[in-house]
Design an enzyme around this catalytic site. Structure first.
Site, short mmCIF file in Angstrom:
data_model
loop_
_atom_site.label_atom_id
_atom_site.label_comp_id
_atom_site.label_asym_id
_atom_site.label_seq_id
_atom_site.Cartn_x
_atom_site.Cartn_y
_atom_site.Cartn_z
N HIS A 182 4.46 -7.82 4.56
CA HIS A 182 5.97 -7.73 4.09
C HIS A 182 6.61 -9.05 4.63
O HIS A 182 7.81 -9.24 4.31
CB HIS A 182 6.55 -6.45 4.83
CG HIS A 182 6.92 -6.48 6.12
ND1 HIS A 182 6.05 -5.69 7.01
CD2 HIS A 182 7.82 -7.04 6.99
CE1 HIS A 182 6.31 -5.69 8.26
NE2 HIS A 182 7.65 -6.60 8.20
N ASP A 199 -0.34 -3.25 5.08
CA ASP A 199 0.72 -4.21 5.66
C ASP A 199 -0.04 -5.49 6.33
O ASP A 199 0.55 -5.89 7.20
CB ASP A 199 1.92 -3.51 6.29
CG ASP A 199 3.17 -4.30 6.34
OD1 ASP A 199 3.15 -5.33 5.59
OD2 ASP A 199 3.82 -4.26 7.30
N GLY A 254 11.59 -9.39 13.29
CA GLY A 254 11.15 -10.81 13.72
C GLY A 254 9.85 -10.73 14.43
O GLY A 254 9.10 -11.55 14.34
N ASN A 255 9.55 -9.57 15.22
CA ASN A 255 8.46 -9.28 15.53
C ASN A 255 7.09 -9.00 14.71
O ASN A 255 6.00 -8.92 14.95
CB ASN A 255 8.54 -8.34 16.89
CG ASN A 255 8.94 -8.62 18.34
OD1 ASN A 255 10.20 -8.38 18.27
ND2 ASN A 255 8.13 -9.49 18.68
N SER A 256 7.64 -8.60 13.61
CA SER A 256 6.66 -8.36 12.48
C SER A 256 5.48 -9.31 12.54
O SER A 256 5.65 -10.67 12.11
CB SER A 256 7.21 -7.92 11.15
OG SER A 256 8.01 -6.70 11.10
N LEU A 304 -14.27 9.19 -1.47
CA LEU A 304 -15.03 10.35 -1.28
C LEU A 304 -14.65 11.36 -2.66
O LEU A 304 -15.55 11.91 -3.29
CB LEU A 304 -14.63 11.08 -0.08
CG LEU A 304 -15.67 12.29 0.32
CD1 LEU A 304 -17.04 11.80 0.44
CD2 LEU A 304 -15.09 12.59 1.69
N GLY A 305 -13.14 11.59 -2.89
CA GLY A 305 -12.94 12.35 -4.22
C GLY A 305 -12.56 13.51 -3.69
O GLY A 305 -12.97 14.72 -4.62
N VAL A 306 -11.97 14.00 -2.65
CA VAL A 306 -11.61 15.13 -2.19
C VAL A 306 -9.96 15.11 -1.83
O VAL A 306 -9.51 14.10 -1.57
CB VAL A 306 -12.44 15.83 -1.05
CG1 VAL A 306 -13.88 15.81 -1.55
CG2 VAL A 306 -12.24 14.81 0.24
#
Length: 489
Positions: free
Chosen positions: A126, A156, A228-230, A285-287
């Site tokens: 982001h 992210d 701003g820490n992101s 996996l499909g579950v």
């Protein structure tokens, strides 16, 4: 008596000594950079310290490898009338265009962490998403243009790179799985654009899901993290990178002691994929699965809640081909325990498609091992797939009213042919069913593993329900999910 000139020279000499000392600690000078060329700053600092590092040592070794990131992006013009007022424009700190175009340039600030001496930098997606230009500024104010290598919006995470003619100080990855709740950590970043800032705290919790990303396993901390820490660093007290700061939980917009970081082990696997392909190719996996609560554990005879319950096995998926069935409880994958839905999703998604894994499951009280060969994750659209009589608490579940599905209701709910059951039309707020999560609008497909498509099926199933509770398989039209609930008797 000392003259003014003598005082100035003495003061300057003192500053030089202090600057030389700090330059050695912070690795900010060319000489210090030469000392760590080809090494992470943690390794370089550890080699020069016989005693355990204190917080000042950790800050000094971390700060040179944490950068400020500035981006420019073109966004559509906001035509709200307030934005024509210069006072409001100033309040929102938005740079307005000089013409009548419907686009404007928006600038944003964030942080990043150097992870290799040749200029690879990790940050949040982001921070750099849709950016026209990305600029990286180091603590010594050196600034570089950066190029985007790849992003993974679902976690992210983003990877950028700058071109340099010398080796950079960088942070080495630590093992975030070894972090303990209560352990001290440090956050480094550029909050509110004021400049590089260091804060301290502890690991408040691990394995947090906060609903911001598709794949989450956040480290929670009370170290102050602000806008701003992101993309900045979370490091342990050995100076190793254990997380990338990503989000805060706040009503004010500032730090309130609940911050979140993406664990380093997840980040490292994402970065390997971004370096190789510029994107992350996930397996599946499909579950459809859900958490095992106390009610489900009691019903299945488990000593305590453990693993994740398979609510549905999708057709033609790796799970179906391997013999996984509805109602199985998945305990581990290749020996790694999975006790939450997030753990299962994260573990599977970061494995390569085509890999065969061992699933430890429990079925009907027996422990089994199933070999499953994972497939690539398909596109999202291909993953999911007059009043009628009613029954009340007198002949069914206490506090619950159900009725059969007519064609009008099926059309309104856009139900597919494979959804056959009874519609929950009423539920008492204080009932056990409501407490366990049953809602109006849910469709009861099975009771104790027996399909119920009519009121007679429903009444018959309730007559034979056991004392441990009633196991319901439900379909929730609002999420297109199938779920298992245990309603205590």
């Amino acid at each position: 008596m000392m003259t003014r000139g003598m005082l100035i020279r003495l003061f300057a000499a003192t500053l030089l000594v202090a600057a030389g000392y700090m330059g050695g600690l912070m690795l900010g000078t060319d000489e210090a950079r030469d000392q760590v060329a080809g090494f992470g700053v943690a390794t370089a600092m550890a080699a020069s310290h016989d005693q355990p590092l204190d917080s000042a040592d950790v800050a000094a070794m971390t700060m040179p490898a944490v950068v400020n990131i500035n981006t420019d992006k073109v966004v559509e013009q906001n035509n709200h009338p307030f934005m024509d007022d210069p006072i409001f424009r100033r309040f929102f700190e938005r740079q307005m265009p000089d013409n009548n175009n419907r686009e404007r340039m928006e600038r944003s600030l964030g942080s990043g962490v150097v992870i290799s001496p040749d200029g690879y930098i990790v940050t949040n997606n982001h921070v750099v998403a849709d950016a026209e230009n990305i600029r990286v500024t180091f603590n010594d104010r050196e600034t570089y243009d950066a190029e985007l290598v790849g992003t993974d919006p679902q976690t992210d995470v983003a990877l950028i790179k700058i071109k340099v003619d010398h080796d950079l100080p960088y942070l080495e990855f630590g093992d975030s799985d070894n972090l303990r709740v209560g352990e001290q950590v440090m956050a480094v970043g550029n909050p509110f654009g004021v400049g590089q800032t260091v804060t301290m705290g502890i690991v408040s919790a691990k394995g947090r899901s906060i609903g911001l990303m598709d794949y989450e396993d956040h480290i929670q901390t009370d170290a102050a993290i602000n806008p701003g820490n992101s993309g900045g660093a979370m490091v342990n007290m050995e100076g190793q990178l254990v997380g990338i700061n990503s989000a805060i939980l706040s009503r004010s917009g500032g730090s309130q002691g609940i911050g979140f970081a993406i664990p380093a082990n997840m980040v490292e696997r994402i970065l390997d994929a971004l370096r190789a392909d510029g994107e992350v190719k996930r397996a599946w996996l499909g579950v459809q699965v859900q958490q095992v609560n106390q009610g489900i554990a009691d019903y299945y005879g488990l000593d305590k809640p453990a693993g994740v319950l398979v609510a549905r096995v999708n057709e033609g998926t790796p799970a179906e081909k391997a013999g996984i069935k509805d109602g199985d409880i998945i305990l581990s994958i290749d020996g790694k325990r999975v006790d939450t839905v997030s753990e299962l999703r994260n573990t599977v998604s970061l494995l390569p498609a085509g890999k065969t894994v061992n699933l430890e499951i429990q079925r009907d009280g027996k422990d089994l091992t199933k070999k499953v060969t994972l497939d690539p994750l398909p596109a999202p659209e291909n993953v999911a797939q007059g009043r009628t009589p009613s029954a009340t608490a007198d002949d069914g579940i206490e506090g619950v009213t159900v009725r059969t599905l007519d064609q009008l209701t099926r059309g309104q709910l856009e139900l597919t042919d494979d959804v056959q059951g009874l519609l929950v039309t009423g539920i008492e707020t204080r009932s056990r069913a409501a407490r366990e999560g049953l809602r109006e609008g849910d469709i009861i497909l099975e009771i104790d593993k027996k399909p119920v498509t009519s009121l007679s099926d429903y009444r018959d199933a309730m007559k034979h329900a056991g004392d441990k509770g009633v196991l319901l398989r439900i379909y929730r039209p609002s999420t297109s999910q199938r779920t298992l609930l245990v309603i205590p008797r």
